[in-house]
Design an enzyme around this catalytic site. Structure first.
Site, PDB file in Angstrom:
ATOM      1  N   ASP A   1      -5.435   5.380   3.555  1.00 40.40           N
ATOM      2  CA  ASP A   1      -5.844   5.991   4.816  1.00 40.40           C
ATOM      3  C   ASP A   1      -6.815   6.826   4.930  1.00 40.40           C
ATOM      4  OD1 ASP A   1      -4.470   8.192   4.201  1.00 40.40           O
ATOM      5  OD2 ASP A   1      -2.848   7.904   5.985  1.00 40.40           O
TER       6      ASP A   1
ATOM      7  N   SER B   1       1.054   9.290   0.299  1.00 37.53           N
ATOM      8  CA  SER B   1      -0.317   9.407   0.498  1.00 37.53           C
ATOM      9  C   SER B   1      -1.235  10.103  -0.661  1.00 37.53           C
ATOM     10  CB  SER B   1      -0.735  10.286   1.776  1.00 37.53           C
ATOM     11  OG  SER B   1      -1.932  10.226   2.134  1.00 37.53           O
TER      12      SER B   1
ATOM     13  N   ASP C   1      -2.689   6.131  -0.573  1.00 43.15           N
ATOM     14  CA  ASP C   1      -2.227   5.050   0.266  1.00 43.15           C
ATOM     15  C   ASP C   1      -3.254   4.480   0.973  1.00 43.15           C
ATOM     16  OD1 ASP C   1      -2.639   7.313   2.138  1.00 43.15           O
ATOM     17  OD2 ASP C   1      -0.833   6.621   3.265  1.00 43.15           O
TER      18      ASP C   1
ATOM     19  N   ASP D   1      -7.776   7.464  -0.876  1.00 44.84           N
ATOM     20  CA  ASP D   1      -6.327   8.178  -1.510  1.00 44.84           C
ATOM     21  C   ASP D   1      -5.143   7.219  -2.064  1.00 44.84           C
ATOM     22  OD1 ASP D   1      -5.766   7.380   1.153  1.00 44.84           O
ATOM     23  OD2 ASP D   1      -4.729   9.141   1.474  1.00 44.84           O
TER      24      ASP D   1
END
Length: 451
Positions: free
Chosen positions: A246, A102, A244, A242
């Site tokens: 999400d 992430s 990833d 961000d």
């Protein structure tokens, strides 16, 4: 949290804590628990990753583990975490796996699983995988010969996901100039394609991943670069994701940051107006700003608070059948469309509200007045005793009385470090800092390391 699984899958420094050996086991044991032992001989498993240099190494090991249990693996390549969640459910796969850490630095990586319903695993499922990890050599099936299945590449999955996101809005974005910051991560190519297809005039930063620069002074954790770009290009607004994909943080036309609370309020207000907000409820965490709750109250919208963490937000949303929730940090869950926080989905929904309203982002965000916030971390001997410490409770009561409803106090143990976090929101910056320091001083005096 378990021995291996944290609040968002298994994470660690790649090739040191999260090794290829562990990735192989997670593939093998995770595939068994979540797919093979349900009776499917060759369960379909989707695997995606972000842009980290360690991603391909861990992906290879993970896929080997999955194939060793008999899985039919479809490799999605670089894609966002919510993209994996959506495709897992849409394609009726037995399991989805995302390799990402992430918003963490490049040295870290992680592995998270999604069940066939697109949701993250339950505690019981994680515990079952952990029990197998702790066994020396679990007696699990080992297909041989013709029972070993090829893996395949399904890079078209990303386009399928983007087509779905486009279908969630009824307008195009012609006439909007938007700066997109992909954090040099999963959305680096996805975001420009999506907003370009919706006819927005786009500028990009943080969309040139090299395997090492993910989240590096860019993305939702560093929106100041986006703010500069919005002002320089005279854009209508900017969106930062961000690593990833999400999370999302926005920036208005004046370069002011619009956080997750404000984005939730803007989208929630529109849903409420259109009678689309289930239970007239928005689910947030205890870290949401007091101004968020006051703005909701003024609109007649209810709110429900959970512990910090998007998994707790999703749990509460599922329990109450609510369709909007999220965190100040930018995890926004729109349950009508996806099962997890989705930055791109939230971005197109926000842009849709801006386009249809004819208002600027600053005008929409100004309807929620953010209270100044001060956060102080205090290192202590036993963080869990803060709630029962009479001295801390006395100073909190004193401060609450002085604020007279124009502020909020949150004192809680850190989830990962030996710290007590003192957060105060008040009418002015000076008040927030003064009140937070007065509480932190008592915490340190009565609970500090030398006590």
């Amino acid at each position: 949290m378990g021995k291996y699984f944290g609040t968002d899958g298994v994470r660690g420094v790649a090739n040191q804590e999260l090794t290829p050996e562990l990735a192989f086991k997670l593939g093998r044991y995770g595939g068994y628990v979540l797919a093979h032992n349900k009776g499917e001989k060759h369960p379909r498993v989707l695997v995606g990753r972000d842009t980290r240099v360690s991603g391909e190494m861990l992906e290879s090991a993970l896929i080997a583990g999955l194939i060793s249990i008999g899985a039919e693996v479809m490799r999605l390549g670089v894609i966002s975490t919510p993209g994996v969640a959506y495709l897992t459910k849409e394609m009726e796969a037995a399991l989805g796996v995302m390799i990402s850490a992430s918003h963490n630095p490049v040295a870290d990586n992680g592995i998270k699983f999604f069940g066939s319903d697109g949701f993250k695993l339950s505690d019981d499922q994680e515990n079952e995988i952990e029990q197998l990890l702790d066994q020396t050599n679990p007696d699990l099936p080992r297909p041989v010969g013709e029972d070993i299945v090829h893996y395949s590449d399904y890079f078209e999955g990303a386009q399928k996901y983007l087509s779905y996101l486009k279908s969630t809005v009824d307008v195009n974005f012609e006439g909007l100039k938007i700066v997109l910051d992909g954090a040099n991560g999963s959305t680096s190519s996805l975001a420009p394609f999506l907003f370009g297809d919706l006819e927005a005039d786009t500028e990009t930063i943080g969309c040139n991943p090299d395997g090492y620069n993910i989240n590096e002074q860019c993305g939702s954790t560093h929106p100041e670069k986006l703010a500069e770009a919005v002002l320089e290009t005279e854009s209508d607004f900017g969106l930062a994701f961000d690593g990833d994909g999400d999370r999302i943080i926005a920036v208005d036309e004046n370069g002011q940051i619009v956080d997750g609370d404000q984005i939730m309020f803007i989208i929630g207000q529109e849903m409420y107006k259109n009678q689309e907000l289930n239970g007239n409820m928005i689910v947030s965490t205890v870290m949401s700003n007091l101004g968020f709750y006051k703005a909701l109250e003024k609109e007649g919208i209810q709110s429900n608070k959970t512990k910090v963490g998007d998994r707790y937000v999703v749990e509460e949303m599922r329990r109450g059948n609510y369709n909007l929730g999220g965190e100040q940090s930018g995890h926004i869950v729109l349950m009508d469309y996806n099962t997890t926080g989705d930055g791109l989905l939230t971005g197109v929904q926000l842009a849709s509200v801006i386009k249809m309203s004819g208002k600027t982002l600053s005008e929409l965000a100004s309807q929620m007045k953010k209270y100044p916030q001060s956060l102080i971390n205090v290192r202590v001997t036993d963080k869990y005793r803060v709630e029962e410490n009479i001295h801390v409770q006395e100073i909190m009561t004193k401060v609450e009385t002085e604020m007279n409803g124009e502020g909020r106090i949150l004192v809680r143990p850190s989830g990962t470090e030996p710290l007590v976090r003192v957060m105060v929101e008040a009418a002015t910056d000076a008040d927030a800092e003064r009140y937070a320091q007065s509480i932190a001083d008592v915490v340190e005096d009565k609970m500090g390391l030398d006590k």
